[in-house]
Design an enzyme around this catalytic site. Structure first.
Site, short mmCIF file in Angstrom:
data_model
loop_
_atom_site.label_atom_id
_atom_site.label_comp_id
_atom_site.label_asym_id
_atom_site.label_seq_id
_atom_site.Cartn_x
_atom_site.Cartn_y
_atom_site.Cartn_z
N GLY A 205 0.78 -1.24 0.00
CA GLY A 205 0.00 0.00 0.00
C GLY A 205 0.80 1.28 0.00
O GLY A 205 0.23 2.37 0.01
N GLU A 207 2.07 2.72 -2.31
CA GLU A 207 1.76 3.51 -3.51
C GLU A 207 0.41 4.20 -3.38
O GLU A 207 -0.06 4.82 -4.32
CB GLU A 207 1.73 2.60 -4.75
CG GLU A 207 3.11 2.33 -5.36
CD GLU A 207 4.04 1.62 -4.41
OE1 GLU A 207 3.62 0.66 -3.75
OE2 GLU A 207 5.22 2.02 -4.33
N ASP A 336 11.53 6.19 -5.53
CA ASP A 336 11.00 4.83 -5.34
C ASP A 336 12.12 3.79 -5.30
O ASP A 336 11.92 2.64 -5.68
CB ASP A 336 9.99 4.47 -6.44
CG ASP A 336 9.15 3.24 -6.07
OD1 ASP A 336 8.80 2.47 -6.98
OD2 ASP A 336 8.90 3.04 -4.87
#
Lengths: 565, 198
Positions: A205, A207, A336
């Site tokens: 989660g 993202e 990321d």
């Protein structure tokens, strides 16, 4: 064959087996079907010396993925051939690590189907398909990385954020617990970990603007025992301007501090998912895990501060979940390049040459980090395993180029170690991307990246199997592969490492030199971690060949077990 | 002026006329069942699943989670549509879920759109690879739950909605907007034809 007939026969056999005394299991006899009261805590504690079973996702509590059986070895691996192939009902990405207990194998597929198979013949014993809710919000494919086993149960975590306990003999649901709200982006793709009557689980989660956690649930009842928030209420940290390797991250600390003063701490939607199993340190009575990226992935302006404990190694107490220590690999990550590959506990030399307990982690940054288990401090980091360029250039509205691309480095793929050689093996990917930042408000259940990463069309992509000496940080050997690698690797006492590729090739390499000693074309991407086990004194290597969603490798539905000719 | 710009207003007027002819889904005893509520949808989305105009999407066989999220977003205004908002104004969250499941259980209709030409396929594959579309829309672009099926969707609807993401008109998915902003008109056209022809 009629499934219900096979089930009835198996249950009958289990009833016979269950009447035998427990000590009979100590002698090397044929596996007893269905008698899973044998998964005691003692058995799990000794998983690292168990050359028969494969009891957990990464082999043992330290997560070495080192299988202590040398029957299949560098001298005879050329004779490895398929023993059986089982085809599941789900043709989609497979990331499962097969678990084997006394000749019974448990595998999972995308969309949370579970199979119990006869590990010697590949025949199905039972099948369970989770009925998923209407809204499952997850990242990177509808994957499931496997089950865990304890006592007489098999435990599964689902895409709609549930923890499910199944009866190991029958596959019937014993209990089911809702972990968190799936409509907000909480989801599970990881395998749980079982220890001391507890089931440990993280969450997907990061993202979607969730607040991440690691939790312990009671293995018998499903009740929550403890919760550790991976994002504390004060998430600012020390305002680090460099990453673990000392590179400048070009932060505008003044602007961030102003934003913090104006909008407060962003912890409630800061992300920090935990993608995979923690390492369990029995001696220290702790667990170690790594935490994923902050939300939104690319836009740091709305989340000032170091964004603790995202992109970090964290250790908490096993019984209480209380914080012990942490080390942040990348503070205020806007690329990321987070921490997803699971940690490995191993004896290492510290910077002074003294042997200490160390924790290894392979980063999307392309480095293997070696930290001290005691206090989480950094000992060393390895040479870069993939090309690095323009680190850490800031994402722009038009798209900035930086290597590694946002998939890494090392993605979720677990490492394996060969303790005798002092080597850790990581599978890497090189996939150039552009990083674009586009501010966006929290979108309530939709991807919240604050921008986009795009693969640079036409740029060369490839992968590698890299052996790193964790006592020095040097790359010992490296084999380039045709395509970016994702999945996992297994090391064995036979002096081998096994890993697969998106083009369908499953290979064995010499652990010391990287020579390719054997290969098999599986017909679909081999993008899952291999396991090994022994039945009737015969060793097998098993792997799922189902392809991969994230890198779009050819999908399949097969579990393939190999043994010597 | 592209063909889109000429057809667009025409389609829009059909859609609005379509919606104007349709009563909003009322919450009365007479429309208690989900089938009753869903009957209103057929005025635009088609009684047999084939929408009445090309810029209206297929919903028969679409994923329940995606339908739920977009009904929610139409109602809140996160996604703007002059036809949808008044039609679903009084739906509850559980209605939306139920409607999602109702339509998911229908069969996806075949619009008999042609398979895209080889050059468009090659172009679409390159763009989709770069955008990593199948990472969410999955193999075959069949989607799952919150991520819509794209395979065999109306080409004109696909083109319109991608352009709406591209220029910010469709505001209920910032990732899609950020990604589509980097696509050109010809990228969008190639993808729409490729997906529609699957």
């Amino acid at each position: 064959m009629n499934r219900s007939v096979r089930y009835a026969v198996t249950v009958g056999a289990a009833a016979l087996a269950a009447s035998s005394p427990a000590w009979a299991q100590e002698t090397p006899v044929a596996p007893r079907y269905g008698d899973l009261s044998l998964v005691t805590q003692d058995l799990l504690n000794r998983a690292d010396t168990d050359g028969n079973n494969f009891l957990m996702t990464n082999g043992n509590y330290a997560q070495t993925r080192y299988y202590p059986n040398g029957q299949i070895n560098a001298g005879n691996v050329s004779r490895l051939r398929p023993a059986w192939i089982f085809q599941t009902d789900v043709k989609e990405s497979m990331e499962t690590s097969p678990i084997v207990v006394n000749g019974i194998m448990y595998v999972t597929t995308s969309f949370d189907h579970v199979y119990a198979l006869n590990a010697r013949t590949g025949e199905q014993i039972w099948y369970y398909a989770q009925k998923l809710g209407p809204l499952t919000i997850y990242c990177c494919g509808p994957n499931n990385r496997g089950v865990t086993v304890l006592g007489d149960k098999v435990y599964l975590a689902t895409l709609d954020s549930k923890l499910v306990a199944l009866d190991a003999k029958t596959g019937k649901v014993a209990w089911e617990t809702q972990i968190a709200d799936p409509t907000l982006g909480y989801s599970e793709t990881m395998a749980p970990t079982a220890v001391d009557g507890k089931i440990l689980i993280g969450t997907n989660g990061g993202e979607y603007g969730i607040r991440g956690f690691v939790r312990a649930y009671d293995a018998a009842t499903g009740k929550q025992i403890w919760n550790f928030d991976t994002v504390p209420e004060n998430s600012s940290g020390v305002w680090a301007t460099t990453d673990a390797t000392g590179r400048d991250m070009h932060r505008d600390i003044a602007a961030e501090k102003a934003a913090l003063a104006k909008d407060g701490d962003p912890y409630k939607k800061l992300g920090g998912g935990v993608w995979q199993n923690p390492t369990v340190d029995r001696a220290r009575h702790r667990i170690y895990f790594v935490v994923g990226n902050p939300s939104p992935d690319l836009d740091g302006a709305v989340r000032p501060g170091d964004n603790l404990y995202t992109d970090s190694l964290v250790s908490v107490d096993l019984d209480s979940g209380k914080y012990v220590c942490h080390f942040q690999y990348v503070a205020h990550d806007i690329w990321d390049l987070d921490a997803v590959s699971p940690t490995v506990l191993v004896r290492v030399r510290d910077s002074g040459g003294t042997m200490v307990d160390g924790v290894l982690h392979a980063g999307k940054t392309g480095h293997v980090y070696v930290n001290k288990a005691d206090d989480c401090s950094l000992i060393r980091y390895s040479e870069a395993m993939v090309p690095q360029q323009n680190m850490w250039t800031l994402p722009t509205a038009q798209g900035a180029v930086m290597l590694p691309g946002a998939n890494g480095g090392v993605e979720w793929s677990p490492m394996a170690i060969n303790p005798g050689l002092g080597l850790t093996y990581a599978i890497n990917l090189h996939q150039p991307m552009t990083y674009t930042v586009t501010p966006a408000a929290y979108p309530n259940g939709k991807l919240w990246l604050g921008g986009a990463f795009k693969v640079i069309a036409g740029a060369e992509q490839w992968g590698s199997v890299t052996a790193v000496d964790y006592n020095t940080g040097r790359i010992a050997w490296q084999v380039k592969t045709e395509q970016p690698m994702i999945g996992g690797i297994l090391a064995t006492a036979g002096g081998l490492v096994f890993t697969g590729e998106g083009n369908g090739l499953f290979k064995a390499y010499d652990a010391g030199t990287g020579s390719e000693l054997w290969r098999f074309q599986a017909g679909a991407g081999v993008n899952a971690p291999p396991s090994s086990y022994t039945v009737d004194g015969r060793q097998y290597v098993v792997v799922a060949a189902g392809g991969n969603t994230q890198l779009d490798y050819k999908r399949g539905n097969a579990i393939i077990a190999f043994t010597l000719n | 002026m592209s063909s889109i710009d000429r057809i667009g207003p025409l389609i829009a007027s059909v859609v609005i006329a379509c919606a104007a002819a349709t009563p909003a889904i009322a919450q009365t005893a007479a429309t208690n069942t989900i089938a009753d509520k869903a009957a209103v949808c057929s005025a635009c989305h088609g009684g047999n699943g084939v929408p009445v105009s090309k810029e209206i999407p297929i919903i028969w066989g679409q994923h329940a989670g995606y339908i739920f999220l977009n009904l929610r977003d139409f109602q809140s205004g996160a996604r703007k549509n002059d036809a949808m908002a008044p039609t679903i104004a009084t739906l509850s969250g559980s209605d939306m879920l139920a409607l999602g499941e109702y339509f998911e259980n229908k069969s996806w209709p075949d619009l008999e759109q042609p398979r895209a030409a080889a050059d468009l396929v090659a172009h679409a594959a390159a763009v989709a690879g770069s955008g990593q579309c199948t990472a969410c829309h999955l193999s075959g672009f069949l989607g799952d739950s919150a991520n819509p099926r794209l395979a065999g969707q109306s080409i004109d609807y696909l083109r319109k909605t991608m352009r709406d993401f591209h220029d910010g008109t469709r505001g209920n998915n910032p990732w899609m907007a950020a990604l589509l902003k980097t696509f050109t008109d010809s990228d969008i056209d190639a993808i729409a034809h490729y997906l529609g022809g699957l």
